[in-house]
Design a protein around this motif. Structure first.
Motif, PDB file in Angstrom:
ATOM      1  N   TYR A 171     -10.069   0.787   9.259  1.00 39.01           N
ATOM      2  CA  TYR A 171     -10.855   0.052   8.261  1.00 39.01           C
ATOM      3  C   TYR A 171     -12.184  -0.403   8.861  1.00 39.01           C
ATOM      4  O   TYR A 171     -13.241  -0.240   8.247  1.00 39.01           O
ATOM      5  CB  TYR A 171     -10.070  -1.157   7.747  1.00 39.01           C
ATOM      6  CG  TYR A 171     -10.914  -2.127   6.981  1.00 39.01           C
ATOM      7  CD1 TYR A 171     -11.293  -1.857   5.672  1.00 39.01           C
ATOM      8  CD2 TYR A 171     -11.364  -3.302   7.573  1.00 39.01           C
ATOM      9  CE1 TYR A 171     -12.101  -2.739   4.965  1.00 39.01           C
ATOM     10  CE2 TYR A 171     -12.171  -4.181   6.874  1.00 39.01           C
ATOM     11  CZ  TYR A 171     -12.539  -3.895   5.574  1.00 39.01           C
ATOM     12  OH  TYR A 171     -13.332  -4.768   4.883  1.00 39.01           O
ATOM     13  N   ALA A 172     -12.144  -0.975  10.063  1.00 41.22           N
ATOM     14  CA  ALA A 172     -13.364  -1.466  10.703  1.00 41.22           C
ATOM     15  C   ALA A 172     -14.341  -0.329  10.958  1.00 41.22           C
ATOM     16  O   ALA A 172     -15.555  -0.472  10.724  1.00 41.22           O
ATOM     17  CB  ALA A 172     -13.017  -2.190  12.011  1.00 41.22           C
TER      18      ALA A 172
ATOM     19  N   VAL B 111       0.845  -1.203   0.000  1.00 37.39           N
ATOM     20  CA  VAL B 111       0.000   0.000   0.000  1.00 37.39           C
ATOM     21  C   VAL B 111       0.871   1.241   0.000  1.00 37.39           C
ATOM     22  O   VAL B 111       0.674   2.169  -0.791  1.00 37.39           O
ATOM     23  CB  VAL B 111      -0.962   0.001   1.210  1.00 37.39           C
ATOM     24  CG1 VAL B 111      -1.672   1.336   1.347  1.00 37.39           C
ATOM     25  CG2 VAL B 111      -1.971  -1.126   1.066  1.00 37.39           C
ATOM     26  N   GLN B 112       1.855   1.269   0.872  1.00 38.44           N
ATOM     27  CA  GLN B 112       2.774   2.417   0.943  1.00 38.44           C
ATOM     28  C   GLN B 112       3.497   2.594  -0.388  1.00 38.44           C
ATOM     29  O   GLN B 112       3.609   3.713  -0.899  1.00 38.44           O
ATOM     30  CB  GLN B 112       3.786   2.211   2.072  1.00 38.44           C
ATOM     31  CG  GLN B 112       4.815   3.310   2.195  1.00 38.44           C
ATOM     32  CD  GLN B 112       4.262   4.578   2.814  1.00 38.44           C
ATOM     33  OE1 GLN B 112       3.527   4.505   3.781  1.00 38.44           O
ATOM     34  NE2 GLN B 112       4.594   5.722   2.259  1.00 38.44           N
TER      35      GLN B 112
ATOM     36  N   PRO C 294      -0.907   2.873   4.962  1.00 39.71           N
ATOM     37  CA  PRO C 294      -2.233   2.271   4.869  1.00 39.71           C
ATOM     38  C   PRO C 294      -3.069   2.585   6.111  1.00 39.71           C
ATOM     39  O   PRO C 294      -2.539   3.000   7.138  1.00 39.71           O
ATOM     40  CB  PRO C 294      -1.935   0.779   4.785  1.00 39.71           C
ATOM     41  CG  PRO C 294      -0.620   0.624   5.461  1.00 39.71           C
ATOM     42  CD  PRO C 294       0.136   1.895   5.182  1.00 39.71           C
ATOM     43  N   ARG C 295      -4.381   2.379   5.995  1.00 40.52           N
ATOM     44  CA  ARG C 295      -5.245   2.491   7.167  1.00 40.52           C
ATOM     45  C   ARG C 295      -4.903   1.373   8.140  1.00 40.52           C
ATOM     46  O   ARG C 295      -4.494   0.289   7.724  1.00 40.52           O
ATOM     47  CB  ARG C 295      -6.720   2.303   6.790  1.00 40.52           C
ATOM     48  CG  ARG C 295      -7.296   3.380   5.945  1.00 40.52           C
ATOM     49  CD  ARG C 295      -8.779   3.150   5.712  1.00 40.52           C
ATOM     50  NE  ARG C 295      -8.997   2.059   4.754  1.00 40.52           N
ATOM     51  CZ  ARG C 295     -10.184   1.634   4.354  1.00 40.52           C
ATOM     52  NH1 ARG C 295     -11.279   2.188   4.818  1.00 40.52           N
ATOM     53  NH2 ARG C 295     -10.299   0.671   3.477  1.00 40.52           N
TER      54      ARG C 295
END
Length: 81
Positions: free
Chosen positions: A72-73, A58-59, A66-67
């Motif tokens: 995310y939840a 992601v990075q 990233p989250r």
């Protein structure tokens, strides 16, 4: 489970399913043998911690961190995931 429960505002629990019960359930659902075996092998890899490393994809791709799973939840619970 605790992180999801916090985001949803209700209890969420993890229930470990024995391998034989998982195999039987997948077979009853009509999954082919190769897929059942693959899922069981993946579950074993996760259980043993062999997939615990954090990747940098992601990075690398987005150029930002990233989250977190908690973020995310919370986004998922709020309908924004």
């Amino acid at each position: 489970a605790a992180t999801l429960g916090k985001a949803l505002g209700k209890p969420v629990s993890y229930v470990a399913v024995p391998e034989d019960a998982a195999r039987q359930a997948m077979k009853q659902q009509g999954q082919p043998d190769w897929m059942v075996q693959g899922f069981l092998e993946l579950a074993m890899i996760i259980r043993k911690g062999w997939a615990a490393a954090t990747a940098t994809g992601v990075q690398d791709v987005l150029g930002r961190a990233p989250r977190t799973f908690a973020q995310y939840a919370a986004d998922l619970a709020g309908g924004r995931a």
